[in-house]
Design an enzyme around this catalytic site. Sequence first.
Site, PDB file in Angstrom:
ATOM      1  CE1 TYR A  40      -3.653  -1.994   0.344  1.00  0.00           C
ATOM      2  CE2 TYR A  40      -2.993  -3.103   2.195  1.00  0.00           C
ATOM      3  CZ  TYR A  40      -3.755  -2.949   1.298  1.00  0.00           C
ATOM      4  OH  TYR A  40      -5.170  -3.895   1.590  1.00  0.00           O
TER       5      TYR A  40
ATOM      6  CG  HIS B  14      -8.015  -2.805   0.993  1.00  0.00           C
ATOM      7  ND1 HIS B  14      -7.488  -3.728   1.948  1.00  0.00           N
ATOM      8  CD2 HIS B  14      -7.907  -4.044   0.328  1.00  0.00           C
ATOM      9  CE1 HIS B  14      -8.262  -4.949   1.836  1.00  0.00           C
ATOM     10  NE2 HIS B  14      -8.443  -5.328   0.439  1.00  0.00           N
TER      11      HIS B  14
ATOM     12  CB  SER C 292      -6.939 -14.237   7.340  1.00  0.00           C
ATOM     13  OG  SER C 292      -6.768 -13.913   8.846  1.00  0.00           O
TER      14      SER C 292
ATOM     15  CD  GLN D   3     -15.274 -17.911   0.665  1.00  0.00           C
ATOM     16  OE1 GLN D   3     -16.378 -18.288   0.615  1.00  0.00           O
ATOM     17  NE2 GLN D   3     -13.923 -18.282   0.299  1.00  0.00           N
TER      18      GLN D   3
END
Length: 624
Positions: free
Chosen positions: A61, A318, A431, A553
């Site tokens: 990022y 994000h 995750s 997902q």
Amino acid sequence: MANYILAIEAFTTPAKLECTKLLIKKFMGPDGIGQKCHQYLMDKREAEDNWAYNYWLNDMYMDVRLPLPINSNPGMPMPPVRFTTVHDVARFAALLLSGIMKHKELLDSGNLPIDRAGSREKNQPLCMAQYYRPLGSCRRPGLERDTQYLAERGEKSDEHVIVVCRNQMYCVNLKTSSRGRISETEIASNILYVLSDAPCLPTKPPMVGLLTAEERTRWATNRNLLLENEVNQNSILLIEKALCMLCIDEPLPNTFNAYTFTGATPTGYMVGNRDDTNMLHEMIHGGGSNYNSANRWFDKVLQIIICTDGTWGINYEHSFSEGDAIVNVIEKIYKNLEEKQSACNSVPSDPTPERIPWVITPQVDERIKQAAVAVDKAIGDFDLYVYRYKGYGKNFIKQCKCSPDAFLQLMLQLSYFKLYGHFVATYESASTRRFLLGRVDCIRASHKEALEWATAMCQGEGANVPLESEGEDDDARKVKFSIYNKDKLKELFRIACNRQTEIMVQNILGHGIDIPLLGLREASKEFNNGQVHELFNHETFQTANIFLLSTSQVATKSDAFMGYGAVTPRGYGCSYNPHADDITFCISAFYSCEDTSTTRFAKSLKESLDMMKDLMKDETDQTK
């Protein structure tokens, strides 16, 4: 390094694969710096809470210079509501903001329940840091690297949100040090004040929000110009410290980029004549300078967007949090909303909303005009399609004795292969919250087991693999086809599905490859005069990290769905949300790339899902 080779062999030519193996051998050998790099990371692990976090945050990022809308910030439409009067809008907004305050108080109390793993070392506690970051925080642009403004926990001060309507921004207090939390009726009254005040101002407001939608270095330069004035300094700080942004939009016209492909199942929501795709455009970017893109502050972590036609949802920055944490909070607030949307009485609130002032110099005004051109161009190039597959959902997949996520990842691989005849590097977020400050690692679905299965599924279609391999025999680049019966196809699918599940488990348990490779790349600078090792500059490594398929997902309890843009100009973005009997896909690409098309990809996806229904039907019949 062995797993790295396994991850790239399905889309790398033999010559380049061999070259990569030689570079790895050199890196790991007695004269290489690999062992030093590894030890450097081991020492770093002992000294820091999470040795990978800053490496990952900057690479993913903070160092990226692309604009936030489309390229980074996801958007999520929620199930639409019905408004009949402006009082309904104000009441609904007040209930949402009251829910935000209740969640903030739960965070401040330290009583937020701890999430726990639902499988694979079940009940293991998960890191909750992502829940504490979004409220009151903001991303700040930098000339070379962005930074994060994080609200200080436990700070005693007024708590406010920024309500923006028709490009006018207002500060609305939800809690004051003198009065405590303001009631929902008072919040609604303040929203009504904004709704009545914004359209009646004599002068057109400056479209400052457009500046936040530009390329990051350019926005940093323009932000510095704004900060030269003390009024603007106070306004920007007020925005950055706000709990969140509430954006009240005029709805996009139903003709905005709306299309369907022949044979597609009708889309889900229809608000007026607006469809799913239209509403997702609203949430991701606002529609451009003629619509709602200036009605935003894209650096703000959480932006709640409410359209006057009942469409609503969120846009979020994000870098502070993954989608799961944001979705969980918003869905919990949505679930707890009161059923009645009664009109609210006009109860005065103290203090009343204050309009945020701006001092716009001619130079800044010109920059805003330039931003409008850039933003409109980017939105005009954004190819987006929300496709709802109605053939089956999680129930059918589970009857096939497959993990729904592994199944759908393989469907995406097959869909791409059917269109292009070869595999590409594929990203799926996994995750890593089992670890302190853990965020994500990368599940790579383009493995050789998936390639062998996809090739077999496409038997007779004659696909070539157009890998860039100068000097190699064309015959070496062709897929060799054999005719397989259904039993063999099922066997290959099981092998591919098991491999996909194995990679997923490796990632969530901390044994993925991308985070360690990133760490070794950064550590190599310590022992290579500030330069990364040639292994990480090699074309194969670069190709492996250009994700022409970027997927995730995003599961929801409600009928909401989240979408985002492709991460490379030549690629696709694809989020998916499997429900019991249907699956929602949010597919993105760019019109400027002649090789990509979201409607074409959706067609291929439908064909792939239908093929699997036909292949696995016998097995599901036996389970009934």
